[in-house]
Design a protein around this motif. Structure first.
Motif, short mmCIF file in Angstrom:
data_model
loop_
_atom_site.label_atom_id
_atom_site.label_comp_id
_atom_site.label_asym_id
_atom_site.label_seq_id
_atom_site.Cartn_x
_atom_site.Cartn_y
_atom_site.Cartn_z
N GLU A 36 38.38 37.27 29.78
CA GLU A 36 39.54 36.51 30.25
C GLU A 36 39.32 36.00 31.67
O GLU A 36 39.69 34.88 31.99
N GLN A 40 39.27 32.18 33.02
CA GLN A 40 40.05 31.75 34.18
C GLN A 40 39.17 30.99 35.17
O GLN A 40 39.56 29.95 35.70
N GLU A 43 38.45 27.56 33.81
CA GLU A 43 39.65 26.73 33.97
C GLU A 43 39.78 26.22 35.41
O GLU A 43 40.01 25.03 35.64
N THR A 49 42.92 23.17 31.30
CA THR A 49 43.50 24.37 30.73
C THR A 49 42.54 24.99 29.72
O THR A 49 41.99 24.29 28.88
N LEU A 51 42.87 27.74 26.92
CA LEU A 51 43.76 28.62 26.18
C LEU A 51 43.03 29.94 25.94
O LEU A 51 41.86 29.94 25.55
N ARG A 52 43.70 31.06 26.20
CA ARG A 52 43.01 32.33 26.10
C ARG A 52 43.94 33.46 25.72
O ARG A 52 45.13 33.42 26.01
N VAL A 53 43.35 34.44 25.06
CA VAL A 53 44.04 35.68 24.75
C VAL A 53 43.23 36.83 25.34
O VAL A 53 42.03 36.68 25.59
N ALA A 54 43.89 37.94 25.54
CA ALA A 54 43.21 39.12 26.07
C ALA A 54 42.56 39.90 24.94
O ALA A 54 43.13 40.06 23.86
N ASP A 58 39.71 43.42 28.21
CA ASP A 58 40.34 42.67 29.31
C ASP A 58 41.45 43.50 29.93
O ASP A 58 42.63 43.15 29.89
N SER A 61 44.87 42.47 32.02
CA SER A 61 45.07 41.04 31.85
C SER A 61 46.54 40.71 31.62
O SER A 61 47.27 41.46 30.97
N SER A 62 46.96 39.58 32.14
CA SER A 62 48.32 39.10 31.88
C SER A 62 48.34 38.10 30.72
O SER A 62 49.40 37.60 30.35
N ALA A 63 47.18 37.82 30.15
CA ALA A 63 47.11 36.89 29.02
C ALA A 63 47.73 37.55 27.79
O ALA A 63 47.67 38.78 27.64
#
Length: 156
Positions: A36, A40, A43, A49, A51-54, A58, A61-63
């Motif tokens: 993640e 970032q 990006e 942008t 697009l991402r998931v944790a 991770d 992570s706040s994703a």
């Protein structure tokens, strides 16, 4: 629409930048977790942008752990895959995708690239960009009104 899909970079942001360069022009970049911070950095550097998931690695992570988005009129589920035990099979992930009317499921976690259709859903795991893996790869997802096309590309 042409989408770069990457996963499991595990701190190897150099490999992530190489995949982006090798992929050529894309409309969207998606990272399916375990990298993640790499996503970032990409990006911030590109000013686009990502697009991402944790993923399960991770930590802090706040994703989100998963996303359900619509691109080019296609419902796309993005998840790391660990919550659906993808290392033991794809049944749970596929069932979850069906519950959410997904046309495409993007995932990672296994470090094994995969592109296949199952029960009318396109599954794509781009593999890994982790430097110690024997096969480094990324995926390209192409969405048109006529088709969904997902391919795996070895990082050179």
């Amino acid at each position: 629409m042409r989408i770069l899909v990457v996963s499991d970079s595990h701190g190897n942001d150099g490999m992530l930048f190489r995949a982006h360069q090798q992929a050529g022009p894309v409309d969207v970049i998606i990272h399916t977790g375990d990298g993640e911070l790499d996503a970032q950095l990409l990006e911030e550097t590109l000013g686009e942008t990502v697009l991402r998931v944790a993923g399960n690695c991770d930590h802090g992570s706040s994703a989100p752990r998963e996303l359900l988005i619509t691109l080019a009129d296609r419902r796309i589920l993005i998840t790391h895959g660990d919550r659906y035990l993808v290392k033991s099979g794809l049944e749970q992930l596929l069932s979850y995708g069906k519950q959410h009317d997904a046309d495409v499921i993007l995932f990672g976690h296994t470090h094994q690239a995969l592109s296949e259709q199952r029960d009318g859903i396109q599954l794509l795991n781009p593999g890994t960009l982790w430097g110690r893996a024997p096969f480094l790869s990324y995926g390209i997802l192409e969405l048109t009104p006529q088709q969904i096309r997902a391919t795996i590309h070895q990082l050179e």
